[in-house]
Write a protein that holds these residues in place. Structure first.
Motif, mmCIF file in Angstrom:
data_model
loop_
_atom_site.group_PDB
_atom_site.id
_atom_site.type_symbol
_atom_site.label_atom_id
_atom_site.label_comp_id
_atom_site.label_asym_id
_atom_site.label_seq_id
_atom_site.Cartn_x
_atom_site.Cartn_y
_atom_site.Cartn_z
ATOM 1 N N THR A 40 0.805 -1.308 -0.089
ATOM 2 C CA THR A 40 0.107 -0.046 -0.026
ATOM 3 C C THR A 40 0.920 1.355 -0.003
ATOM 4 N N ALA A 41 0.388 2.321 -0.401
ATOM 5 C CA ALA A 41 0.706 3.547 -0.336
ATOM 6 C C ALA A 41 0.569 4.336 0.966
ATOM 7 N N THR A 42 -0.746 3.982 1.912
ATOM 8 C CA THR A 42 -1.214 4.646 2.867
ATOM 9 C C THR A 42 -0.555 3.892 4.176
ATOM 10 N N ALA A 43 -0.212 4.897 5.019
ATOM 11 C CA ALA A 43 0.757 4.440 6.311
ATOM 12 C C ALA A 43 0.467 4.872 7.307
ATOM 13 N N THR A 44 -0.840 5.056 7.664
ATOM 14 C CA THR A 44 -0.921 5.710 9.125
ATOM 15 C C THR A 44 -0.923 4.419 9.938
ATOM 16 N N PRO A 45 -0.534 4.485 11.149
ATOM 17 C CA PRO A 45 -0.078 3.289 12.225
ATOM 18 C C PRO A 45 -1.669 2.733 12.237
ATOM 19 N N GLU A 46 -2.712 3.139 12.270
ATOM 20 C CA GLU A 46 -3.911 2.364 12.533
ATOM 21 C C GLU A 46 -4.160 1.154 11.156
ATOM 22 N N VAL A 47 -3.841 2.051 10.097
ATOM 23 C CA VAL A 47 -4.250 1.041 8.824
ATOM 24 C C VAL A 47 -3.181 0.036 8.881
ATOM 25 N N ARG A 48 -2.067 0.249 9.148
ATOM 26 C CA ARG A 48 -0.749 -0.533 9.078
ATOM 27 C C ARG A 48 -1.096 -1.893 10.084
ATOM 28 N N ALA A 49 -1.805 -1.363 11.598
ATOM 29 C CA ALA A 49 -2.151 -2.381 12.251
ATOM 30 C C ALA A 49 -3.055 -3.341 11.797
ATOM 31 N N ASP A 50 -4.172 -2.659 11.182
ATOM 32 C CA ASP A 50 -5.481 -3.339 10.619
ATOM 33 C C ASP A 50 -4.869 -4.262 9.514
ATOM 34 N N ILE A 51 -4.050 -3.887 8.614
ATOM 35 C CA ILE A 51 -3.554 -5.095 7.633
ATOM 36 C C ILE A 51 -3.105 -6.205 8.197
ATOM 37 N N VAL A 52 -2.073 -5.859 9.059
ATOM 38 C CA VAL A 52 -1.404 -7.166 9.978
ATOM 39 C C VAL A 52 -2.377 -7.757 10.332
ATOM 40 N N GLU A 53 -3.265 -7.354 11.172
ATOM 41 C CA GLU A 53 -4.385 -8.118 11.945
ATOM 42 C C GLU A 53 -5.280 -8.991 10.904
ATOM 43 N N GLN A 54 -5.773 -8.128 9.858
ATOM 44 C CA GLN A 54 -6.729 -8.588 9.010
ATOM 45 C C GLN A 54 -6.182 -9.637 8.311
ATOM 46 N N LEU A 55 -4.886 -9.631 7.723
ATOM 47 C CA LEU A 55 -4.649 -10.639 7.075
ATOM 48 C C LEU A 55 -3.688 -11.767 7.801
ATOM 49 N N ALA A 56 -3.727 -11.546 9.011
ATOM 50 C CA ALA A 56 -3.146 -12.348 9.894
ATOM 51 C C ALA A 56 -1.673 -12.743 9.693
ATOM 52 N N LEU A 57 -0.848 -11.507 9.393
ATOM 53 C CA LEU A 57 0.479 -11.505 8.853
ATOM 54 C C LEU A 57 1.304 -12.240 10.144
ATOM 55 N N GLY A 58 2.252 -12.958 9.674
ATOM 56 C CA GLY A 58 3.230 -13.555 10.736
ATOM 57 C C GLY A 58 2.404 -14.479 11.472
ATOM 58 N N LYS A 59 1.388 -15.048 11.365
ATOM 59 C CA LYS A 59 0.809 -15.991 12.078
ATOM 60 C C LYS A 59 0.978 -17.472 11.557
ATOM 61 N N PHE A 60 0.522 -18.494 12.224
ATOM 62 C CA PHE A 60 0.487 -19.585 11.499
ATOM 63 C C PHE A 60 1.985 -20.136 11.617
ATOM 64 N N GLY A 61 2.623 -20.050 12.585
ATOM 65 C CA GLY A 61 4.103 -20.634 12.764
ATOM 66 C C GLY A 61 5.247 -19.816 11.993
ATOM 67 N N ARG A 62 4.727 -18.632 11.174
ATOM 68 C CA ARG A 62 5.735 -17.900 10.305
ATOM 69 C C ARG A 62 6.063 -16.695 11.513
ATOM 70 N N GLN A 63 7.394 -16.332 11.245
ATOM 71 C CA GLN A 63 8.083 -15.177 11.906
ATOM 72 C C GLN A 63 7.164 -13.998 12.090
ATOM 73 N N GLU A 64 7.252 -12.892 13.035
ATOM 74 C CA GLU A 64 6.797 -11.642 12.803
ATOM 75 C C GLU A 64 6.953 -11.274 11.453
ATOM 76 N N PRO A 65 5.971 -10.507 11.123
ATOM 77 C CA PRO A 65 5.887 -9.875 9.574
ATOM 78 C C PRO A 65 6.849 -8.609 9.660
ATOM 79 N N GLN A 66 7.715 -8.639 8.490
ATOM 80 C CA GLN A 66 8.370 -7.461 8.387
ATOM 81 C C GLN A 66 7.632 -6.232 7.636
ATOM 82 N N ILE A 67 8.103 -5.199 8.013
ATOM 83 C CA ILE A 67 7.506 -4.035 7.504
ATOM 84 C C ILE A 67 8.338 -3.109 6.811
ATOM 85 N N PHE A 68 8.234 -2.932 5.605
ATOM 86 C CA PHE A 68 9.250 -2.021 4.821
ATOM 87 C C PHE A 68 8.554 -0.505 4.368
ATOM 88 N N VAL A 69 9.435 0.378 4.514
ATOM 89 C CA VAL A 69 8.677 1.540 4.253
ATOM 90 C C VAL A 69 9.759 2.301 3.448
#
Ligand code: ADP
Ligand code: ZN
Length: 697
Positions: A175-204
Motif C-alpha cells: 500500500t501507499a497509505t501508512a498511518t499506524p492504524e491502517v498498518r495495524a489493521d492490515i497486519v491483523e486482518q491478513l493475519a500476517l506472521g501467524k501460523f508458525g511464521r515469524q513476525e511480519p516485516q514491514i518495509f517503508v
C-alpha cells in the motif's frame, strides 16, 4: 536461495532494469526467505516488482489481489511482453472463460494470476483454487482492508477466510497509505506472521523526494495568495494549483488572468476529459483543480504544485504535491497557509462523519415528513428542515446511514441532486437501527487527528522533508536538506547580533507575546503588533493592549518574519494543540528584560523578508532564451505530439525546448550536447527541430 548476482541477472533479463529501486531488494530477499511482508511505498515507488520478481523465483503460483480491475489486462499484457506467463480473473469474464483460466492454473500455465477481490465471495471459486500450489498471495492496495483507510472495501475483509481455505500461503501486502492504524489493521486482518511464521516485516521506503522544494507560506488572505500564485506561474510556468472547493477553483481560475484549465468534480465527465487532455498534451500548462484532479496525471515536467488551501491530511498533501517534479528536476511544492482555511476541512470532516445527534434529528424529521408517503426533495431542502444543522453534507451522510440501516429507501433522480425518499415498513425504532455510532465517532476523531498533523506540518520549524519521512515512518533521513524553506532559511540567513533598533523591536514583540501568553496564535499577535483594525483583533479587544501597534512602522511581513526568528531561536514556544498559540519561554523572558543578549537569524529591516522569493532562485531561471524560437518549438511540439498521440513532453520536455532556444544549435551534432536529447530523440526529432530553430530566429 538465489544470490545477489543471480538476482541482478533475473532483474535485467526479465524486467530490463539494471538496479533495484530503493527498498525493492530487501523486500524481495524477505519474501524469498519465506516471511510475511508489508510494503509501504508511495505510488510509483515500484511496488509491483516486489511480488512479480518473487513470482519468477518461487515454486508455485503467485496470486495478486487488486481492486484496479481496469488495469489488470494491461498488467498481464505487460508481463507477457516480458515473457512472464500471467493471466487475470475478474467480472469482465464469463464463467466458462474463468473455468478455463482455472484449468490453466492447474496445468501450471501461469506464474502470476491477478484476481479481483469480489471473486473471493464465491465459495466455489475458493474451492477451485484450494488444491493449487499457491506460493505467494499478494494483496495490492492493502489499505482497502481497513475501515480507517480512505478506501475501505468490504470484499477485502473476506480475504482472511479465503487465506484460511487456501492453506495460509505466504502473504505480501502492499500500500501507499501508512498511518499506524491502517498498518495495524492490515497486519491483523491478513493475519500476517501467524501460523508458525515469524513476525511480519514491514518495509517503508521511497518517500524521500529530494528534488521537491517544500515550503509553506503563511499568508494573510486571498489577495496575497493570488499574488504568490501569479509570481510562481511567471517564474516556473508549468504546474497545478490545488484548491479545497469548487468555488475556490472557479475564483482562482477567473482572477488569475493567465491561461489555465479549471477542474473539479461538479464538471461533466466530457468537460473534465477535455480539460485534462489540454493539460496533458501541453496545450495549457497551468491547472487549477480540486483533489478530483489526480488519477492519470502523469505529466512529468510539472515545476510547481501550489496548495491554495490546506488539504485534509499529510497523505493527501504529499500525494498531490508529489505530482511535481516527476522527471527528477527541481520543483517547488508550496502550501499557502492561513489558519482560517482549516475551518473548511473541519467542515468536510463534520460532513463526512455525522454525529448521533444529527442522525437522530434527521430520523425524527423524516418520520414526520414521510408519514403520508414518499417525498421528493433535495438534500439541501431536507437539511433546511433541521434548523440546528448547518452542514448539508452531514445531512447527506446521515441519510446514507439511515438508508443503510434499513429505515428509509431512496431513489435517485438523475440530474438535480434530488431523491425520492420513503420509510421502509415496518418502521424501525431509532434504537433498533444498526448504526455503529462508536465507529463513526472514532472515525471522526481520526480524521480530525489527521488534520492536526497537516496543521503541524504547516507550523513546523525544522526540515519539512524529515517531517514527511517521519510521518510515513520512512527511516531515510535527509541530513543535508537544502531544499525546504526551513533548512534554506537556516543556511541563507546569517545568525547575528541584533542592532540596537532590532533589540527594541524584539522587546516589543516579546512583550506582546507575554501579554497574551498562550491565548493567541501567531496571526493575532502579528496583527496586534502592526495595529490591525480587523474584526478578530477588535472582538478580542487586542486593540486595548499597550503593545497594540508597536511595530506598525515595520509592516506585517517583517513582524511575521521576526516572530518566526524568535520561535526558531527558542524565545517563543508554539503549542501543539488544535489552535497553536504562542507563549514566552524562559529564554524569551530574559531577552525581553535585556538580562540576556542572543544571536539569531533576523529578517532584513529595509527590505521585508520575502521568504519564498529567495528559495525560488534555485528553481527558476530568468528567461535567457530566444522567446520566438521557444514559442515556435512549442507549437511544433504540440502538433508533433498530437500526431503521435502522446503527451507533449514525450517529444521534449519544456527544459529541453528552453535549452534549444538558448543554445540555438545548428547541426545534428550540436543537438547531442543538449540536456534531454539522446541519439534516439535526435534521430527522431532532430531534423525537424533544427528546421524550426533556423526558421524562427
Ligand atoms: P507502484 O505500484 O508502487 O505505484 P509500479 O510498480 O507501477 O509502482 O512502478 C512504478 C514505475 O517504476 C514503473 O514504470 C516501473 O516500470 C518502474 N520500476 C519499477 N522497478 C524499477 C527498477 N528497479 N528500475 C527502474 N524502474 C523501475
Ligand atoms: Zn529541510
Amino acid at each position: 536461495m538465489i544470490d545477489t548476482t543471480q538476482r541482478h541477472r533475473l532483474l535485467e533479463q526479465h524486467f530490463g532494469f539494471r538496479e533495484f529501486l530503493e527498498g525493492q531488494e530487501h523486500v524481495i530477499e524477505n519474501i524469498l526467505a519465506g516471511q510475511d511482508t508489508l510494503v509501504i511505498m508511495p505510488t510509483g515507488g515500484g511496488k509491483s516488482l516486489c511480488y512479480q520478481f518473487p513470482a519468477l523465483a518461487l515454486d508455485g503460483i503467485t496470486v495478486v489481489v487488486s481492486p484496479l480491475i481496469a488495469l489488470m489486462k494491461d498488467q498481464v499484457d505487460a508481463l507477457a511482453a516480458k515473457k512472464i506467463p500471467a493471466t487475470f480473473i475478474n467480472s469482465s469474464l464469463n464463467q466458462s472463460e474463468i473455468d478455463s483460466r482455472i484449468t490453466g492454473m492447474q496445468r501450471g500455465d501461469y506464474r502470476l494470476v491477478y484476481i479481483a477481490p469480489e471473486r473471493f465471495k464465491s465459495e466455489r471459486f475458493i474451492q477451485a483454487l484450494a488444491p493449487l500450489s499457491i506460493a505467494l498471495f499478494a494483496v495490492d492496495e492493502a489499505h482497502c482492508i481497513s475501515q480507517w483507510g480512505h478506501d475501505f472495501r468490504p470484499d477485502y475483509i473476506r480475504l482472511k477466510w479465503a487465506l484460511k481455505e487456501l492453506g495460509q500461503p505466504q502473504v505480501i501486502a502492499l500500500t501507499a497509505t501508512a498511518t499506524p492504524e491502517v498498518r495495524a489493521d492490515i497486519v491483523e486482518q491478513l493475519a500476517l506472521g501467524k501460523f508458525g511464521r515469524q513476525e511480519p516485516q514491514i518495509f517503508v521506503s521511497g518517500f524521500a523526494r529530494h528534488n521537491l522544494h517544500l515550503a509553506v507560506s503563511h499568508v494573510k488572505g486571498k489577495a496575497a495568495k493570488l499574488h504568490r500564485i501569479t509570481e510562481t506561474i511567471r517564474q516556473l510556468k508549468t504546474g497545478i494549483v490545488y484548491c479545497s472547493t469548487r468555488k475556490h477553483v472557479e475564483k482562482v481560475a477567473a482572477e488569475l488572468g493567465v491561461k489555465c484549465i479549471a477542474y473539479h468534480g461538479a464538471m461533466t465527465p466530457e468537460q473534465r476529459t477535455k480539460a485534462q487532455t489540454k493539460f496533458m498534451n501541453g496545450d495549457c500548462d497551468v491547472a487549477i483543480a480540486t483533489n478530483a484532479f489526480g488519477m492519470g496525471i502523469d505529466r512529468a515536467d510539472l515545476r510547481f504544485v501550489i496548495h491554495f488551501d490546506i488539504p485534509g491530511s499529510v497523505e493527501a498533501y504529499y500525494q498531490e504535491a508529489g505530482r511535481a517534479g516527476r522527471d527528477g528536476e527541481p520543483a517547488r511544492c508550496e502550501m499557502l497557509f492561513n489558519y482560517a482555511d482549516v475551518r473548511t476541512q473541519e467542515f468536510f470532516i463534520e460532513g463526512a462523519n455525522p454525529t448521533r445527534e444529527i442522525i437522530a434529528g434527521l430520523y425524527h424529521a423524516l418520520l414526520q415528513l414521510c408519514r403520508r408517503g414518499p417525498i421528493t426533495m433535495s438534500i439541501d431542502d431536507i437539511a433546511e428542515q433541521l434548523p440546528t444543522v448547518k452542514n448539508s453534507m452531514a445531512v447527506g451522510s446521515a441519510l446514507f446511514q439511515l438508508e443503510r440501516a434499513g429505515f428509509i429507501a431512496r431513489d435517485y433522480e438523475s440530474g438535480n441532486r434530488t431523491y425520492t425518499t420513503g420509510l421502509v415498513e415496518p418502521v424501525k425504532a431509532f434504537d433498533e437501527l444498526q448504526i455503529d455510532f462508536e465507529r463513526l465517532e472514532n472515525k471522526r476523531q481520526r480524521d480530525l487527528g489527521k488534520l492536526q498533523k497537516i496543521i503541524a506540518y504547516a507550523g513546523h520549524h525544522d526540515c519539512r522533508h524529515n517531517f514527511i519521512l517521519d510521518y510515513f515512518g520512512d527511516d531515510e533521513a535527509a541530513p543535508h536538506c537544502v531544499v525546504c524553506d526551513n533548512c534554506l532559511a537556516h543556511t541563507n540567513t546569517a545568525i547575528r547580533q541584533p542592532t540596537e533598533d532590532e533589540t527594541v523591536s524584539i522587546q516589543k514583540a516579546l512583550s506582546c507575546v507575554a501579554r497574551v501568553n498562550g491565548r493567541f496564535g501567531r496571526a493575532r499577535i502579528a496583527q496586534t503588533l502592526v495595529g490591525s483594525r480587523s474584526k478578530e483583533v477588535v472582538d478580542a479587544r487586542l486593540d486595548q493592549l499597550s503593545t497594540y501597534g508597536l511595530l506598525a512602522a515595520q509592516g506585517s511581513d517583517y513582524v511575521w518574519a521576526l516572530l518566526d526568528s524568535l520561535i526558531r531561536a527558542g524565545c517563543i514556544a508554539v503549542s501543539t494543540g488544535e489552535y497553536p498559540t504562542l507563549s514566552l519561554t524562559e529564554l524569551g523572558r530574559e531577552v525581553m528584560l535585556r538580562q540576556k543578549t542572543i544571536s539569531l537569524a533576523l529578517p532584513e529591516v529595509a527590505k521585508p523578508k520575502k521568504r519564498t522569493e529567495k528559495k525560488s532562485a534555485k528553481v527558476a531561471e530568468e528567461v535567457d532564451y530566444n522567446r520566438e524560437v521557444f514559442e515556435a518549438l512549442k507549437k511544433w511540439r504540440r502538433e508533433r505530439a498530437s500526431r503521435l498521440g502522446k503527451p507533449a513532453y514525450h517529444v521534449f520536455p519544456d527544459k529541453t525546448l528552453e535549452e534549444l532556444a538558448r543554445i540555438l544549435p545548428e547541426s545534428p551534432a550540436d543537438l547531442l550536447n543538449i540536456r534531454g536529447i539522446g541519439p534516439a530523440k535526435a534521430k527522431m526529432f532532430g531534423d525537424e527541430a533544427l528546421k524550426i530553430i533556423t526558421g524562427a530566429r
